[in-house]
Enzyme design. Sequence first.
Site, short mmCIF file in Angstrom:
data_model
loop_
_atom_site.label_atom_id
_atom_site.label_comp_id
_atom_site.label_asym_id
_atom_site.label_seq_id
_atom_site.Cartn_x
_atom_site.Cartn_y
_atom_site.Cartn_z
N ASP A 35 0.84 -1.20 0.00
CA ASP A 35 0.00 0.00 0.00
C ASP A 35 0.87 1.25 0.00
O ASP A 35 1.71 1.43 0.89
CB ASP A 35 -0.89 -0.02 1.25
CG ASP A 35 -2.08 0.92 1.15
OD1 ASP A 35 -2.19 1.65 0.15
OD2 ASP A 35 -2.89 0.93 2.08
N ASP A 36 0.68 2.11 -1.00
CA ASP A 36 1.42 3.37 -1.12
C ASP A 36 2.93 3.15 -1.17
O ASP A 36 3.71 3.93 -0.63
CB ASP A 36 1.09 4.32 0.04
CG ASP A 36 -0.26 5.01 -0.13
OD1 ASP A 36 -1.01 4.63 -1.04
OD2 ASP A 36 -0.57 5.91 0.68
N CYS B 141 -6.05 4.31 -4.12
CA CYS B 141 -6.31 2.94 -3.67
C CYS B 141 -7.48 2.21 -4.32
O CYS B 141 -7.29 1.19 -4.98
CB CYS B 141 -6.53 2.94 -2.16
SG CYS B 141 -5.15 3.56 -1.20
N ARG C 252 -7.39 -1.25 -6.79
CA ARG C 252 -7.74 -2.57 -6.27
C ARG C 252 -8.86 -3.21 -7.09
O ARG C 252 -8.87 -4.42 -7.31
CB ARG C 252 -8.13 -2.44 -4.79
CG ARG C 252 -6.94 -2.09 -3.94
CD ARG C 252 -7.30 -1.48 -2.59
NE ARG C 252 -6.09 -0.90 -2.03
CZ ARG C 252 -5.20 -1.58 -1.29
NH1 ARG C 252 -5.43 -2.85 -0.97
NH2 ARG C 252 -4.11 -0.99 -0.85
N LYS D 110 -6.30 -5.21 3.65
CA LYS D 110 -7.08 -4.02 3.27
C LYS D 110 -7.94 -4.30 2.03
O LYS D 110 -7.43 -4.61 0.96
CB LYS D 110 -6.11 -2.86 2.98
CG LYS D 110 -6.79 -1.60 2.46
CD LYS D 110 -5.76 -0.52 2.22
CE LYS D 110 -6.38 0.70 1.53
NZ LYS D 110 -5.39 1.78 1.30
N HIS E 239 -11.00 -2.07 0.84
CA HIS E 239 -11.21 -0.73 0.27
C HIS E 239 -12.05 -0.73 -1.01
O HIS E 239 -11.84 0.07 -1.92
CB HIS E 239 -9.88 -0.02 0.01
CG HIS E 239 -9.99 1.46 0.26
ND1 HIS E 239 -8.93 2.32 0.18
CD2 HIS E 239 -11.05 2.23 0.62
CE1 HIS E 239 -9.32 3.55 0.45
NE2 HIS E 239 -10.62 3.52 0.71
N SER F 19 -8.88 1.97 4.28
CA SER F 19 -7.57 2.41 4.75
C SER F 19 -7.57 2.60 6.26
O SER F 19 -8.54 3.08 6.83
CB SER F 19 -7.18 3.73 4.07
OG SER F 19 -6.85 3.53 2.72
N HIS G 12 1.28 2.35 4.02
CA HIS G 12 0.40 3.52 4.07
C HIS G 12 0.55 4.23 5.42
O HIS G 12 0.81 3.62 6.44
CB HIS G 12 -1.05 3.04 3.89
CG HIS G 12 -2.03 4.10 3.54
ND1 HIS G 12 -2.41 5.10 4.41
CD2 HIS G 12 -2.76 4.32 2.41
CE1 HIS G 12 -3.31 5.87 3.84
NE2 HIS G 12 -3.53 5.43 2.61
N ASP H 103 -0.30 -0.90 -4.88
CA ASP H 103 -1.54 -0.33 -5.43
C ASP H 103 -1.36 0.99 -6.15
O ASP H 103 -2.09 1.32 -7.07
CB ASP H 103 -2.60 -0.20 -4.34
CG ASP H 103 -2.26 0.82 -3.25
OD1 ASP H 103 -1.07 1.17 -3.10
OD2 ASP H 103 -3.18 1.24 -2.54
N ASN H 104 -0.40 1.80 -5.72
CA ASN H 104 -0.13 3.09 -6.36
C ASN H 104 1.17 3.64 -5.81
O ASN H 104 1.78 3.06 -4.91
CB ASN H 104 -1.28 4.09 -6.13
CG ASN H 104 -1.71 4.23 -4.69
OD1 ASN H 104 -2.79 3.81 -4.31
ND2 ASN H 104 -0.86 4.80 -3.84
N LYS I 213 1.95 9.52 -5.71
CA LYS I 213 0.53 9.22 -5.53
C LYS I 213 -0.33 10.41 -5.96
O LYS I 213 -0.02 11.56 -5.72
CB LYS I 213 0.26 8.88 -4.06
CG LYS I 213 -1.17 8.50 -3.75
CD LYS I 213 -1.32 8.06 -2.30
CE LYS I 213 -2.77 7.67 -1.98
NZ LYS I 213 -2.92 7.16 -0.60
#
Length: 511
Positions: A31-32, A71, A75, A125, A127, A152, A231, A283-284, A304
């Site tokens: 994540d992130d 996010c 996903r 996660k 989301h 998140s 994240h 994810d990003n 991001k």
Amino acid sequence: MCSLRIIAVFALITVECVRESPPNFVMLFADDLGYGDLGCFGHPSSLTPNLDRLAANGLRFTDFYVTSPVCSPSRAALLTGRYQIRSGIYPGVFYPGSKGGLPLNETTIAEVLKSQGYVTAMVGKWHLGVGQNGTYLPTRQGFDYYLGIPYSHDQGPCQNLTCFPPDVKCFGSCDQGVVTVPVFFGETIEQQPADFLQLEKTYSDFASQFIHVAVQNKQPFFLYYPSHHTHYPQYAGAEYAGMSPRGPFGDALMEFDGSVGKILQTLEETGVINNTLIFFTGDNGPELMRKSHGGNAGLLKCGKGTTYDGGMREPAIAYWPGFIQPGVTRALSSSLDILPTFAKLAGASLPEVELDGVDMTNVLFNLGPSKRITMFFYPTFPSEKYGVFAVRWKNYKAHFYTQGATHSETTPDKNCSVLSILKHYDPPLLFDLESDPSENYNLSGPEWDSVRKQIQAIKEQFEASVVFGESEIAKGIDHALEPCCNPNCSPKPQCCHCTAMDADTASITIT
């Protein structure tokens, strides 16, 4: 050269034989995480020995993209093999009280694999919505088991929660005026708020238990492990807190890497490591506005929230001993390609919808060229009015629109800032990502007109085929839908509090 050909032929033969014994799949999703955050992708102080092991003995992707710089849309695309605008997962992301979610008529990887007898689990996660009575939870989308936070972990007050031992409070305040983040097992809240010091251990223990039970039952399995790491706000338990030279971000990344190691150990102990494809990505891009509490995009531009490569180009690794030869590929690939690839290997039929993903097996097993030659970049808030912001075709990337983002504040590059307003380019900006991966030098002059025309034609053809689904996020928010372990309590959200899960995860046993 001859030996390489033999290896390639053997890989093709063995992959076909796998259908006699269906492979297992483990999908690891950070994540992130930025392109430059892992040791195996060049970060000098990140300690990620298990991910580095996967990279050293597997296939490392240099040109792997997700479909969104935030996010929820990313996903959705991973799980469905479709750009998020088709399923309505735009604009932005879901919140605790969101009315919408991933439409139930969308087919996920889990549903594709269940048709072939797979047992499926998701840990971490989600989301992609909760909805009325858990309408959109993973258990309604093909997953037999679910343990995790459904959005998140910063989407709830965190200033009084402990993120590092013995009692270091979380950095920042996170979202206010909503319930604290809950941990679900299936469709039941087991804990609220989440105990961050034990959360990752609980996740990795559960993942190991899931693998053990699946192997004992002689069932092929799909484990989807979308971690909350890295994240904001970062957290880590006693085993990893203070262990990284990179500070809190590095500790969180180490803890995730530790979970990867535990999964690898479990696969080895159960004897299925050689029949399991492990795929890792994120994810990003990194949330640069958090400075040292955010990630690092390496040599890529911005992060991001933007459609520059720093926002949507991710580290990626594929690992399968005996099937995937160690190496590096520059083949253009995407999270969209996971569903059709897993389906091919499992012998499953593809969903009867417009898929945007392609089968990657030629890349994975032969280090061959990709079927993918284009990638389309949608912003955080896509619309039919503006359409695609950028297109990558082969090694060229054209920007028709650019816009900065709050998530990418604090960098010296003014193009990343939220103050960099929406700009339209005609002709589009054009970059050669092979020679200029930082997207610094626009290719101007008449000698590049043919490339721009080719990309323009590809963009127009794609956009003519796209139908925007009804926006699920635009359905709005109803605070009454926020998950609460004591649904009839008052006053909310303060009263939504329930006993912590047992450290030995006895309350979340798989049967």
